[in-house]
Enzyme design. Sequence first.
Site, mmCIF file in Angstrom:
data_model
loop_
_atom_site.group_PDB
_atom_site.id
_atom_site.type_symbol
_atom_site.label_atom_id
_atom_site.label_comp_id
_atom_site.label_asym_id
_atom_site.label_seq_id
_atom_site.Cartn_x
_atom_site.Cartn_y
_atom_site.Cartn_z
ATOM 1 N N ARG A 39 0.828 -1.208 0.000
ATOM 2 C CA ARG A 39 0.000 0.000 0.000
ATOM 3 C C ARG A 39 0.864 1.261 0.000
ATOM 4 O O ARG A 39 0.403 2.335 -0.371
ATOM 5 C CB ARG A 39 -0.921 0.012 1.224
ATOM 6 C CG ARG A 39 -1.907 -1.145 1.237
ATOM 7 C CD ARG A 39 -2.602 -1.257 2.588
ATOM 8 N NE ARG A 39 -3.504 -0.135 2.798
ATOM 9 C CZ ARG A 39 -4.075 0.140 3.972
ATOM 10 N NH1 ARG A 39 -3.804 -0.605 5.033
ATOM 11 N NH2 ARG A 39 -4.905 1.144 4.100
ATOM 12 N N LYS A 69 -2.897 9.285 4.631
ATOM 13 C CA LYS A 69 -3.002 8.431 5.815
ATOM 14 C C LYS A 69 -1.740 7.600 5.985
ATOM 15 O O LYS A 69 -0.992 7.426 5.031
ATOM 16 C CB LYS A 69 -4.232 7.533 5.714
ATOM 17 C CG LYS A 69 -4.244 6.608 4.482
ATOM 18 C CD LYS A 69 -5.559 5.879 4.367
ATOM 19 C CE LYS A 69 -5.549 4.912 3.205
ATOM 20 N NZ LYS A 69 -6.821 4.244 3.025
ATOM 21 N N HIS A 70 -1.439 7.129 7.172
ATOM 22 C CA HIS A 70 -2.126 7.089 8.455
ATOM 23 C C HIS A 70 -1.257 7.835 9.466
ATOM 24 O O HIS A 70 -0.232 7.307 9.876
ATOM 25 C CB HIS A 70 -2.324 5.667 8.923
ATOM 26 C CG HIS A 70 -3.007 4.771 7.940
ATOM 27 N ND1 HIS A 70 -2.319 4.105 6.925
ATOM 28 C CD2 HIS A 70 -4.309 4.443 7.799
ATOM 29 C CE1 HIS A 70 -3.187 3.378 6.222
ATOM 30 N NE2 HIS A 70 -4.401 3.570 6.724
ATOM 31 N N HIS A 82 -5.970 -3.466 12.587
ATOM 32 C CA HIS A 82 -7.303 -4.067 12.473
ATOM 33 C C HIS A 82 -7.480 -5.132 13.557
ATOM 34 O O HIS A 82 -8.608 -5.433 13.950
ATOM 35 C CB HIS A 82 -7.498 -4.722 11.102
ATOM 36 C CG HIS A 82 -7.526 -3.756 9.967
ATOM 37 N ND1 HIS A 82 -6.392 -3.337 9.319
ATOM 38 C CD2 HIS A 82 -8.564 -3.127 9.374
ATOM 39 C CE1 HIS A 82 -6.725 -2.489 8.357
ATOM 40 N NE2 HIS A 82 -8.039 -2.340 8.370
ATOM 41 N N ASP A 154 -9.153 6.757 11.509
ATOM 42 C CA ASP A 154 -9.306 5.455 10.871
ATOM 43 C C ASP A 154 -10.524 4.796 11.510
ATOM 44 O O ASP A 154 -11.093 5.304 12.481
ATOM 45 C CB ASP A 154 -8.032 4.625 11.066
ATOM 46 C CG ASP A 154 -7.826 3.607 9.945
ATOM 47 O OD1 ASP A 154 -8.790 3.278 9.229
ATOM 48 O OD2 ASP A 154 -6.688 3.135 9.780
#
Length: 195
Positions: A39, A69-70, A82, A154
């Site tokens: 990413r 982000k982040h 997550h 987020d």
Amino acid sequence: ARTAAEMAARKLRAGVFTMNLAPVLDVDTNPANPVIGARAFSSDPARVAACAVAYAAGLREGGMHACGKHFPGHGDTSVDSHLDLPRLPHAMERLEAVELVPFHAAIQAGIEAIMTSHVLFEALDPGVPATLSRTVITGLLRERLGFDGLVITDDFEMQAIADRHEMGEAAVQAIEAGCDLILACHRLDRQRRII
């Protein structure tokens, strides 16, 4: 990056979207990172900055707002937020030399929004994830880096937050930290509690 972003923006605009939660400004410095990896644009902060600024410009040219982000950086973690709360021990000198380089460049280039990370930066605010930290959001992002755009959290339903904080209290803490918009992407009961 600029051309790809402009093409993506035109497709998104056709679907009546106005913001893309991109570009990723994380510097991919940890090969064991389970969530950033591909990413990220690069492991080189200067390359990430250049690509991210170009990507945000391409989104704008295609009629789309960008969200970097982040913040203040998720690239060196070895835990997926997550699933759990990542922690980073980096001193401010390291953050300024690596993690913050792309954010500073994006802010200077006029990025419209920044998304926070659910990462605990021990040297900045021990015990408090960046999303909930006034030291990180107001002190570092708003005051030190001069960002005056939209700050988006987020997803609050990621376990780094959901497993450790009651949703309503965490929402209040995020707003008090300096966040403007809270993401809660799945459960209606949690969304209602946040509201």
